[in-house]
Write an enzyme that holds these catalytic residues in place. Sequence first.
Site, PDB file in Angstrom:
ATOM      1  N   CYS A  73       0.817  -1.218   0.000  1.00  0.00           N
ATOM      2  CA  CYS A  73       0.000   0.000   0.000  1.00  0.00           C
ATOM      3  C   CYS A  73       0.858   1.280   0.000  1.00  0.00           C
ATOM      4  CB  CYS A  73      -0.974  -0.051   1.163  1.00  0.00           C
ATOM      5  SG  CYS A  73      -2.455   0.919   0.881  1.00  0.00           S
TER       6      CYS A  73
ATOM      7  N   HIS B 242      -3.435  -5.757   2.452  1.00  0.00           N
ATOM      8  CA  HIS B 242      -3.116  -5.972   3.856  1.00  0.00           C
ATOM      9  C   HIS B 242      -3.701  -7.334   4.211  1.00  0.00           C
ATOM     10  CE1 HIS B 242      -2.182  -1.671   4.234  1.00  0.00           C
ATOM     11  NE2 HIS B 242      -3.267  -1.443   3.522  1.00  0.00           N
TER      12      HIS B 242
ATOM     13  N   ARG C 257     -12.337   6.100  -2.217  1.00  0.00           N
ATOM     14  CA  ARG C 257     -11.473   5.238  -1.420  1.00  0.00           C
ATOM     15  C   ARG C 257     -11.850   3.786  -1.659  1.00  0.00           C
ATOM     16  NH1 ARG C 257      -7.860   6.880   2.029  1.00  0.00           N
ATOM     17  NH2 ARG C 257      -7.039   5.156   3.234  1.00  0.00           N
TER      18      ARG C 257
END
Length: 237
Positions: free
Chosen positions: A94, A192, A128
């Site tokens: 990320c 993640h 997002r």
Amino acid sequence: MPSDRIKIVWIYPDLLSTYGDQGNCIVLERRAALRGISTRTLHVRSDEAVPVDGDIYLLGGGEDRPQILAAQRLRADGGLARAVEFGSAVFAVCAGYQLLGTEFGGEEGQPVQGLGLLNIRSGRGEKRAVGEIVGDVDPALGIPRITGFENHQGITHLGPGVRPLAKTVIGLGNGNGFEGCYQGHIVGTYMHGPALVRNPALADLLLSWAVKGPLQPINDSWAGKLREERLRAVLPA
Ligand code: GLN
């Protein structure tokens, strides 16, 4: 020191370590140990020099400002760039993924200079991306479907010489139907989870680069159960 010892370097735990990304270290240590390969892990804070003799470097996710600071400090330090020249493996998640590129979007979307170790460019997307991510990995890597969790605003464009890590099945990833990338021994991803917990084959890829050869197989039924559970939770039966 035994010759098979692998040096793992966790870069900037004080700036880049969101969503349990530090678990990636633990998975590498454990999967190496199960094969009788000893490891040593070094946590390098952002006020410390990055050693150039690591075998595997790990970078995690981070908020916008810590990400900018991390990029500035890593550029000034130069250790990671030298390690990459020597062929060390890098696994970046990320914010860590974005800052390895030539440019990424800052907190107001302003372009911020990255390290230029990956020929990629990131900016801010319309919305997002938050949620589960699943992708079918480039067959050249011989790795099964990847599963992870994404939470980022950035979108990433890959330049020549960089290959997408996976084709997105669920989630946004880079924002154009693909997720993550690889170039040489650098792998970048939006996953993640932590990513290597959910995708032990990716951990083994990094370890095999570090030992410069194939690894003996190990029984990883718990990792398999976690993967099945995560994939079942988001994919239609
Ligand atoms: N700040 C970056 C973005 O939003 C990275 C976020 C993260 O590491 N989770 O795209």
